[in-house]
Design a protein around this motif. Structure first.
Motif, PDB file in Angstrom:
ATOM      1  N   PRO A   1      -6.632  -4.654   4.142  1.00 16.58           N
ATOM      2  CA  PRO A   1      -5.521  -5.600   4.002  1.00 16.58           C
ATOM      3  C   PRO A   1      -4.525  -5.435   5.152  1.00 16.58           C
ATOM      4  N   GLN A   2      -3.958  -6.544   5.550  1.00 17.75           N
ATOM      5  CA  GLN A   2      -2.943  -6.527   6.595  1.00 17.75           C
ATOM      6  C   GLN A   2      -1.683  -5.835   6.085  1.00 17.75           C
ATOM      7  N   PHE A   3      -0.869  -5.378   6.998  1.00 19.37           N
ATOM      8  CA  PHE A   3       0.375  -4.673   6.683  1.00 19.37           C
ATOM      9  C   PHE A   3       0.123  -3.464   5.779  1.00 19.37           C
ATOM     10  N   GLY A   4      -1.025  -2.816   5.994  1.00 20.75           N
ATOM     11  CA  GLY A   4      -1.353  -1.614   5.248  1.00 20.75           C
ATOM     12  C   GLY A   4      -1.564  -1.840   3.761  1.00 20.75           C
ATOM     13  N   GLY A   5      -1.672  -3.098   3.363  1.00 22.52           N
ATOM     14  CA  GLY A   5      -1.821  -3.406   1.936  1.00 22.52           C
ATOM     15  C   GLY A   5      -0.499  -3.503   1.209  1.00 22.52           C
ATOM     16  N   TYR A   6       0.615  -3.374   1.940  1.00 24.04           N
ATOM     17  CA  TYR A   6       1.929  -3.643   1.342  1.00 24.04           C
ATOM     18  C   TYR A   6       2.099  -5.159   1.246  1.00 24.04           C
ATOM     19  N   CYS A   7       3.098  -5.597   0.537  1.00 17.45           N
ATOM     20  CA  CYS A   7       3.332  -7.020   0.312  1.00 17.45           C
ATOM     21  C   CYS A   7       3.550  -7.773   1.631  1.00 17.45           C
ATOM     22  N   ALA A   8       2.714  -8.770   1.873  1.00 19.58           N
ATOM     23  CA  ALA A   8       2.799  -9.565   3.094  1.00 19.58           C
ATOM     24  C   ALA A   8       4.104 -10.352   3.153  1.00 19.58           C
ATOM     25  N   TYR A   9       4.567 -10.848   2.014  1.00 22.20           N
ATOM     26  CA  TYR A   9       5.827 -11.608   2.001  1.00 22.20           C
ATOM     27  C   TYR A   9       6.999 -10.691   2.322  1.00 22.20           C
ATOM     28  N   ALA A  10       7.022  -9.505   1.729  1.00 26.54           N
ATOM     29  CA  ALA A  10       8.100  -8.553   2.013  1.00 26.54           C
ATOM     30  C   ALA A  10       8.077  -8.168   3.490  1.00 26.54           C
ATOM     31  N   ALA A  11       6.885  -7.960   4.064  1.00 28.54           N
ATOM     32  CA  ALA A  11       6.783  -7.619   5.484  1.00 28.54           C
ATOM     33  C   ALA A  11       7.389  -8.720   6.340  1.00 28.54           C
ATOM     34  N   SER A  12       7.201  -9.970   5.924  1.00 25.97           N
ATOM     35  CA  SER A  12       7.769 -11.083   6.693  1.00 25.97           C
ATOM     36  C   SER A  12       9.292 -11.095   6.628  1.00 25.97           C
ATOM     37  N   LYS A  13       9.846 -10.449   5.616  1.00 24.59           N
ATOM     38  CA  LYS A  13      11.296 -10.379   5.447  1.00 24.59           C
ATOM     39  C   LYS A  13      11.874  -9.075   5.992  1.00 24.59           C
ATOM     40  N   GLY A  14      11.001  -8.195   6.491  1.00 28.56           N
ATOM     41  CA  GLY A  14      11.470  -6.955   7.090  1.00 28.56           C
ATOM     42  C   GLY A  14      11.546  -5.780   6.138  1.00 28.56           C
ATOM     43  N   TYR A  15      10.844  -5.855   5.018  1.00 31.79           N
ATOM     44  CA  TYR A  15      10.833  -4.788   4.020  1.00 31.79           C
ATOM     45  C   TYR A  15       9.397  -4.468   3.652  1.00 31.79           C
ATOM     46  N   ILE A  16       9.234  -3.409   2.858  1.00 29.44           N
ATOM     47  CA  ILE A  16       7.931  -3.165   2.258  1.00 29.44           C
ATOM     48  C   ILE A  16       8.079  -3.202   0.748  1.00 29.44           C
ATOM     49  N   ALA A  17       6.998  -3.541   0.097  1.00 35.32           N
ATOM     50  CA  ALA A  17       6.957  -3.569  -1.362  1.00 35.32           C
ATOM     51  C   ALA A  17       5.523  -3.288  -1.787  1.00 35.32           C
TER      52      ALA A  17
ATOM     53  N   ILE B   1      -6.981 -14.643   1.400  1.00 34.25           N
ATOM     54  CA  ILE B   1      -7.694 -14.452   2.656  1.00 34.25           C
ATOM     55  C   ILE B   1      -7.337 -15.648   3.519  1.00 34.25           C
ATOM     56  N   TYR B   2      -6.741 -15.364   4.663  1.00 29.94           N
ATOM     57  CA  TYR B   2      -6.329 -16.415   5.591  1.00 29.94           C
ATOM     58  C   TYR B   2      -6.870 -16.064   6.970  1.00 29.94           C
ATOM     59  N   GLU B   3      -7.623 -16.999   7.548  1.00 29.99           N
ATOM     60  CA  GLU B   3      -8.247 -16.813   8.852  1.00 29.99           C
ATOM     61  C   GLU B   3      -8.988 -15.470   8.946  1.00 29.99           C
ATOM     62  N   GLY B   4      -9.729 -15.166   7.870  1.00 31.77           N
ATOM     63  CA  GLY B   4     -10.576 -13.990   7.844  1.00 31.77           C
ATOM     64  C   GLY B   4      -9.862 -12.670   7.619  1.00 31.77           C
ATOM     65  N   LYS B   5      -8.584 -12.703   7.278  1.00 32.26           N
ATOM     66  CA  LYS B   5      -7.804 -11.488   7.039  1.00 32.26           C
ATOM     67  C   LYS B   5      -7.293 -11.486   5.604  1.00 32.26           C
ATOM     68  N   LEU B   6      -7.249 -10.290   5.005  1.00 33.04           N
ATOM     69  CA  LEU B   6      -6.800 -10.122   3.629  1.00 33.04           C
ATOM     70  C   LEU B   6      -5.318  -9.777   3.599  1.00 33.04           C
ATOM     71  N   TYR B   7      -4.577 -10.499   2.781  1.00 33.22           N
ATOM     72  CA  TYR B   7      -3.149 -10.265   2.579  1.00 33.22           C
ATOM     73  C   TYR B   7      -2.905 -10.070   1.087  1.00 33.22           C
ATOM     74  N   LEU B   8      -2.122  -9.047   0.754  1.00 30.77           N
ATOM     75  CA  LEU B   8      -1.751  -8.768  -0.628  1.00 30.77           C
ATOM     76  C   LEU B   8      -0.257  -9.020  -0.804  1.00 30.77           C
ATOM     77  N   ASN B   9       0.150  -9.317  -2.034  1.00 25.16           N
ATOM     78  CA  ASN B   9       1.555  -9.551  -2.331  1.00 25.16           C
ATOM     79  C   ASN B   9       1.985  -8.805  -3.579  1.00 25.16           C
TER      80      ASN B   9
END
Length: 157
Positions: free
Chosen positions: A94-110, A119-127
């Motif tokens: 998973p992208q961003f180490g498997g931390y929440c992709a939305y939180a990463a976009s806001k500058g935090y981890i969750a 799965i977007y463009e062949g990459k796994l994102y978790l929230n």
């Protein structure tokens, strides 16, 4: 009698994610974390990252088929899935180490839950939750770009 035992996930769910004006607020106490989201040393809530691609669904892994990835134990549903991951972890992790992709976009981890995935463009994102995934999905390319610019610096914040 009702069991009132609370897990860390329940406490975090109550304290961390509150949708306000389209954002998920995340406690800075989660900062300075490991590069892979784990609980008790097990990555991604014990779910097989390859299963999202091959089964199209969250698939629990088993300790029998595990692999140490960046200091975290990843569980897989089968030896075949483990071997696929080992051969190409960048494809399946998973992208961003498997931390929440939305939180990463806001500058935090969750933390994340297995059910809130994309799965977007062949990459796994978790929230963090289905609601966080819904918010993230409103601008996937923009949120990925923001998350990529924040990552991995937010781990050290």
């Amino acid at each position: 009698m009702t069991d009132l035992t609370l897990s860390r996930r329940h406490v975090l769910a109550g304290l961390i994610a509150t949708p306000i004006a389209g954002a998920v607020l995340v406690s800075p106490a989660l900062a300075a974390s490991a590069p892979i989201y784990t609980e008790e040393g097990i990555a991604w809530d014990g779910h097989d990252p390859v299963g999202y691609f091959t089964n199209g669904a969250p698939t629990p892994g088993v300790p029998e088929f595990s692999f140490d990835y960046k200091g975290s134990k990843v569980l897989f549903a089968s030896a075949e899935n483990r071997d696929m991951f080992v051969a190409d972890p960048d494809k399946y992790a998973p992208q961003f180490g498997g931390y929440c992709a939305y939180a990463a976009s806001k500058g935090y981890i969750a933390p994340t839950v297995p059910e809130a995935w994309t799965i977007y463009e062949g990459k796994l994102y978790l929230n963090f939750s289905l609601r966080a995934r819904e918010l993230w999905s409103k601008d996937i390319p923009g949120n990925i770009a923001k998350g990529n610019s924040n990552w991995p610096g937010i781990l050290e914040a």
